[in-house]
Write a protein that holds these residues in place. Structure first.
Motif, PDB file in Angstrom:
ATOM      1  N   LEU A  39       0.812  -1.221   0.000  1.00 21.07           N
ATOM      2  CA  LEU A  39       0.000   0.000   0.000  1.00 21.07           C
ATOM      3  C   LEU A  39       0.844   1.270   0.000  1.00 21.07           C
ATOM      4  O   LEU A  39       0.326   2.363   0.229  1.00 21.07           O
ATOM      5  CB  LEU A  39      -0.945   0.004   1.212  1.00 21.07           C
ATOM      6  CG  LEU A  39      -1.954  -1.140   1.253  1.00 21.07           C
ATOM      7  CD1 LEU A  39      -2.792  -1.077   2.518  1.00 21.07           C
ATOM      8  CD2 LEU A  39      -2.846  -1.119   0.022  1.00 21.07           C
ATOM      9  N   ARG A  42      -0.152   5.123  -1.082  1.00 14.01           N
ATOM     10  CA  ARG A  42      -1.608   5.310  -1.068  1.00 14.01           C
ATOM     11  C   ARG A  42      -2.015   6.002   0.227  1.00 14.01           C
ATOM     12  O   ARG A  42      -1.495   5.705   1.293  1.00 14.01           O
ATOM     13  CB  ARG A  42      -2.324   3.981  -1.175  1.00 14.01           C
ATOM     14  CG  ARG A  42      -2.048   3.317  -2.499  1.00 14.01           C
ATOM     15  CD  ARG A  42      -2.789   2.026  -2.580  1.00 14.01           C
ATOM     16  NE  ARG A  42      -2.342   1.309  -3.749  1.00 14.01           N
ATOM     17  CZ  ARG A  42      -3.135   0.899  -4.708  1.00 14.01           C
ATOM     18  NH1 ARG A  42      -4.419   1.121  -4.639  1.00 14.01           N
ATOM     19  NH2 ARG A  42      -2.664   0.253  -5.740  1.00 14.01           N
ATOM     20  N   ARG A  43      -2.944   6.926   0.093  1.00 15.01           N
ATOM     21  CA  ARG A  43      -3.526   7.581   1.262  1.00 15.01           C
ATOM     22  C   ARG A  43      -4.906   6.984   1.476  1.00 15.01           C
ATOM     23  O   ARG A  43      -5.709   6.929   0.542  1.00 15.01           O
ATOM     24  CB  ARG A  43      -3.627   9.088   1.062  1.00 15.01           C
ATOM     25  CG  ARG A  43      -2.266   9.748   1.106  1.00 15.01           C
ATOM     26  CD  ARG A  43      -2.375  11.228   1.023  1.00 15.01           C
ATOM     27  NE  ARG A  43      -2.920  11.558  -0.298  1.00 15.01           N
ATOM     28  CZ  ARG A  43      -3.331  12.745  -0.653  1.00 15.01           C
ATOM     29  NH1 ARG A  43      -3.296  13.732   0.184  1.00 15.01           N
ATOM     30  NH2 ARG A  43      -3.794  12.961  -1.861  1.00 15.01           N
ATOM     31  N   ILE A  44      -5.173   6.546   2.688  1.00 11.18           N
ATOM     32  CA  ILE A  44      -6.432   5.874   3.002  1.00 11.18           C
ATOM     33  C   ILE A  44      -7.081   6.584   4.186  1.00 11.18           C
ATOM     34  O   ILE A  44      -6.443   6.794   5.219  1.00 11.18           O
ATOM     35  CB  ILE A  44      -6.204   4.385   3.317  1.00 11.18           C
ATOM     36  CG1 ILE A  44      -5.601   3.693   2.087  1.00 11.18           C
ATOM     37  CG2 ILE A  44      -7.493   3.716   3.767  1.00 11.18           C
ATOM     38  CD1 ILE A  44      -5.221   2.258   2.283  1.00 11.18           C
ATOM     39  N   LEU A  60      -2.927  -0.907   8.286  1.00 11.38           N
ATOM     40  CA  LEU A  60      -2.748  -0.229   6.996  1.00 11.38           C
ATOM     41  C   LEU A  60      -1.360   0.405   6.901  1.00 11.38           C
ATOM     42  O   LEU A  60      -0.706   0.328   5.857  1.00 11.38           O
ATOM     43  CB  LEU A  60      -3.833   0.829   6.791  1.00 11.38           C
ATOM     44  CG  LEU A  60      -5.245   0.291   6.578  1.00 11.38           C
ATOM     45  CD1 LEU A  60      -6.270   1.419   6.668  1.00 11.38           C
ATOM     46  CD2 LEU A  60      -5.358  -0.427   5.242  1.00 11.38           C
ATOM     47  N   GLU A  61      -0.911   1.028   7.978  1.00  7.18           N
ATOM     48  CA  GLU A  61       0.421   1.642   7.979  1.00  7.18           C
ATOM     49  C   GLU A  61       1.517   0.598   7.831  1.00  7.18           C
ATOM     50  O   GLU A  61       2.523   0.840   7.163  1.00  7.18           O
ATOM     51  CB  GLU A  61       0.615   2.476   9.241  1.00  7.18           C
ATOM     52  CG  GLU A  61      -0.176   3.768   9.200  1.00  7.18           C
ATOM     53  CD  GLU A  61      -0.138   4.552  10.498  1.00  7.18           C
ATOM     54  OE1 GLU A  61       0.290   3.987  11.547  1.00  7.18           O
ATOM     55  OE2 GLU A  61      -0.538   5.732  10.477  1.00  7.18           O
ATOM     56  N   ALA A  65       0.621   2.252   3.825  1.00  2.59           N
ATOM     57  CA  ALA A  65      -0.335   3.330   3.560  1.00  2.59           C
ATOM     58  C   ALA A  65      -0.096   4.521   4.478  1.00  2.59           C
ATOM     59  O   ALA A  65       0.372   4.371   5.602  1.00  2.59           O
ATOM     60  CB  ALA A  65      -1.764   2.826   3.747  1.00  2.59           C
ATOM     61  N   GLN A  66      -0.439   5.685   3.968  1.00  2.00           N
ATOM     62  CA  GLN A  66      -0.498   6.881   4.801  1.00  2.00           C
ATOM     63  C   GLN A  66      -1.959   6.976   5.249  1.00  2.00           C
ATOM     64  O   GLN A  66      -2.854   7.134   4.428  1.00  2.00           O
ATOM     65  CB  GLN A  66      -0.109   8.123   4.009  1.00  2.00           C
ATOM     66  CG  GLN A  66      -0.251   9.395   4.807  1.00  2.00           C
ATOM     67  CD  GLN A  66      -0.088  10.637   3.949  1.00  2.00           C
ATOM     68  OE1 GLN A  66       0.153  10.565   2.755  1.00  2.00           O
ATOM     69  NE2 GLN A  66      -0.244  11.776   4.575  1.00  2.00           N
ATOM     70  N   VAL A  67      -2.195   6.861   6.536  1.00  2.00           N
ATOM     71  CA  VAL A  67      -3.560   6.800   7.065  1.00  2.00           C
ATOM     72  C   VAL A  67      -3.998   8.173   7.550  1.00  2.00           C
ATOM     73  O   VAL A  67      -3.274   8.854   8.274  1.00  2.00           O
ATOM     74  CB  VAL A  67      -3.661   5.770   8.212  1.00  2.00           C
ATOM     75  CG1 VAL A  67      -5.038   5.776   8.839  1.00  2.00           C
ATOM     76  CG2 VAL A  67      -3.314   4.383   7.683  1.00  2.00           C
TER      77      VAL A  67
END
Length: 163
Positions: A39, A42-44, A60-61, A65-67
Motif C-alpha cells: 500500500l 496510497r492515502r487511506i 494499513l500503515e 499506507a499513509q492513514v
C-alpha cells in the motif's frame, strides 16, 4: 535560499538530502523494503470511531499506507436508557438477543451487568453479525448460537429465517 517574485524575498527552507555513493548503490533492490510494501504511496481515510480506528490504522500503515483518521461516527450511550434498561430487566422473556455490532454488545452488557447478574440471563439464544461481534459476546463468557454468514444486519435476518 530561494528568491520569490520581483521582490526577491528570501526564504530559508530546511532541505535535507542524502547522497549514496559506491557499491552500496547496488543493494537498492534489496534495501527498498519500505517503498515496496503493497500500500506504499496510497492515502487511506479511516472513518471508524476514533477509539476503534487504531488497529485498522496500524495494519494499513504496516502495509505502507499513509492513514488519515477522519472519524465519521461517535459511539455514545443512549440519551434515554429506559428502553434498554427495560429490555435488560426482562431479557429472559426474549427468544433471541441479536447484536449487530461490538458496540451493541458492550452497551447492552454494561447496562445489564449494572442491574443484574450474568447468571440471570437465561432463556434467549444469542445471534451476532460477524465474528468480531461474536468474539465480543464470548468476552462475557456467553455462547453465540448463530452468526450471520453475511456480516451485515440483513445477513442475521436471513440466518434467523432459516431456523
Amino acid at each position: 535560499m530561494i528568491g520569490i517574485g520581483r521582490r526577491r524575498a528570501l526564504l530559508a527552507l530546511p532541505i535535507a538530502a542524502l547522497l549514496i555513493v559506491g557499491a552500496v548503490v547496488g543493494l537498492r533492490g534489496h534495501l527498498r523494503w519500505f517503498d515496496s510494501r503493497p500500500l506504499f504511496g496510497r492515502r487511506i481515510v479511516v472513518t471508524r470511531a476514533r477509539e476503534q480506528a487504531g488497529a485498522l490504522a496500524d495494519a494499513l500503515e504496516q502495509q505502507g499506507a499513509q492513514v488519515i483518521a477522519l472519524p465519521a461516527i461517535r459511539i455514545l450511550p443512549p440519551s434515554d436508557p429506559a428502553a434498554l434498561d427495560a429490555a435488560c430487566d426482562r431479557a429472559e422473556t426474549f427468544d433471541w438477543l441479536v447484536f449487530a455490532s461490538v458496540n451493541a454488545v458492550r452497551h447492552f452488557m454494561v447496562r445489564f451487568l449494572a442491574r443484574r447478574d450474568i447468571r440471570d440471563r437465561k432463556g434467549p439464544k444469542i445471534g451476532t453479525v460477524g465474528p468480531g461481534t461474536a468474539a465480543a459476546v464470548a468476552e462475557y463468557g456467553l455462547r453465540v448460537a448463530l452468526t450471520a454468514a453475511d456480516y451485515r444486519s440483513e445477513g442475521i435476518v436471513q440466518a434467523l429465517r432459516t431456523l
